[in-house]
Design a protein around this motif. Sequence first.
Motif, PDB file in Angstrom:
ATOM      1  N   GLY A   1       5.774  44.559 -30.847  1.00  0.00           N
ATOM      2  CA  GLY A   1       5.645  43.212 -30.363  1.00  0.00           C
ATOM      3  C   GLY A   1       6.605  42.161 -30.872  1.00  0.00           C
ATOM      4  N   TRP A   2       7.731  42.535 -31.488  1.00  0.00           N
ATOM      5  CA  TRP A   2       8.712  41.536 -31.883  1.00  0.00           C
ATOM      6  C   TRP A   2       9.539  41.113 -30.672  1.00  0.00           C
ATOM      7  N   THR A   3       9.878  39.824 -30.630  1.00  0.00           N
ATOM      8  CA  THR A   3      10.858  39.324 -29.670  1.00  0.00           C
ATOM      9  C   THR A   3      12.178  39.143 -30.398  1.00  0.00           C
TER      10      THR A   3
ATOM     11  N   ARG B   1      10.723  42.767 -26.689  1.00  0.00           N
ATOM     12  CA  ARG B   1      11.339  41.872 -25.714  1.00  0.00           C
ATOM     13  C   ARG B   1      12.643  41.342 -26.293  1.00  0.00           C
ATOM     14  N   ILE B   2      13.638  41.169 -25.439  1.00  0.00           N
ATOM     15  CA  ILE B   2      14.945  40.665 -25.864  1.00  0.00           C
ATOM     16  C   ILE B   2      15.311  39.484 -24.973  1.00  0.00           C
TER      17      ILE B   2
ATOM     18  N   SER C   1      13.330  25.857 -29.641  1.00  0.00           N
ATOM     19  CA  SER C   1      12.748  25.751 -28.297  1.00  0.00           C
ATOM     20  C   SER C   1      12.131  27.077 -27.855  1.00  0.00           C
ATOM     21  N   ALA C   2      12.795  28.161 -28.229  1.00  0.00           N
ATOM     22  CA  ALA C   2      12.291  29.482 -27.835  1.00  0.00           C
ATOM     23  C   ALA C   2      10.959  29.794 -28.505  1.00  0.00           C
ATOM     24  N   ILE C   3      10.873  29.564 -29.822  1.00  0.00           N
ATOM     25  CA  ILE C   3       9.634  29.947 -30.505  1.00  0.00           C
ATOM     26  C   ILE C   3       8.491  28.982 -30.198  1.00  0.00           C
ATOM     27  N   GLU C   4       8.824  27.783 -29.710  1.00  0.00           N
ATOM     28  CA  GLU C   4       7.778  26.846 -29.309  1.00  0.00           C
ATOM     29  C   GLU C   4       7.296  27.095 -27.880  1.00  0.00           C
TER      30      GLU C   4
ATOM     31  N   ILE D   1       6.633  33.020 -25.801  1.00  0.00           N
ATOM     32  CA  ILE D   1       7.400  33.778 -26.796  1.00  0.00           C
ATOM     33  C   ILE D   1       6.654  33.784 -28.127  1.00  0.00           C
ATOM     34  N   GLY D   2       6.609  32.640 -28.799  1.00  0.00           N
ATOM     35  CA  GLY D   2       5.892  32.564 -30.071  1.00  0.00           C
ATOM     36  C   GLY D   2       6.541  33.372 -31.176  1.00  0.00           C
TER      37      GLY D   2
END
Length: 264
Positions: free
Chosen positions: A7-9, A58-59, A99-102, A106-107
């Motif tokens: 589950g890592w992005t 996910r990438i 912005s991505a992790i917010e 994504i998280g």
Amino acid sequence: MTTASHGWTALVLAGQRPGIDPLAAHFGIETKALIPVAGELMLNRVLMALADAPEIARIIVLAQNTLKLRAHRDLGWAVEEPRIEFRVSGATISGSVLSAIEDPAIGLPVLVTTADNVMLTPATISEFVAGAGASDVSVALVERSNLEAAVGPNRRTWLTFRGGAFTGANLFALTAPGARNALRFWERVEQDRKSVLRLAAHFGPVLMVKLLLRRMTVDAALKAAGSKLGASAAPVLLSDGRMGVDVDKIEDHALAERLLGHRG
């Protein structure tokens, strides 16, 4: 490619700073991420390593011009791969990652790397993820003697602490909410990233003096730096000395081609 289970992005920074990139210009290419190294696009090498790492679910490729990347024939497989997404990046690296992790879609946890991190392998990804503990931020580092044993004497930005000198490996793990504080801080100091002295100055005089006098180990330094920016931080020392090599300059490109050629 393997099936992801943990589950890592992974965020791949594939843009470039304003102006003409000298390395891209040398090869007559507008986009640095599309420079070939040992017969393969730099971005392709990184994406294939991530796609083959079982920890990565996910990438997301972040770049200013995603259309140019998606249009390249050698990246056709990545465009078709359901685990890979191309997103337009923001004005700064740290702002784009923040912005991505917010984004609720994504998280955390998130692994961050760069398109020029061409020595990346699934084994190194597994080693790094396993080493990223409870800290908000984990930073991959390579010890100088380890790098020089693998590639020979090399000009890098060396961070010297009590017990050794280290260079970054363009690999970060953001695992807890405090990572947001680190990104906001980095957005303010990003322009000083290549100067050890200017970067250290942002953390205050006491910490700066200790660093200059080499009074702190790398673990203690990252712990102290983390306390300044409201996030716990810890290093992960990588075993592959080649991970200290990214492709920023012409000589880096020649070295990477030699090393990747030796890999076969």
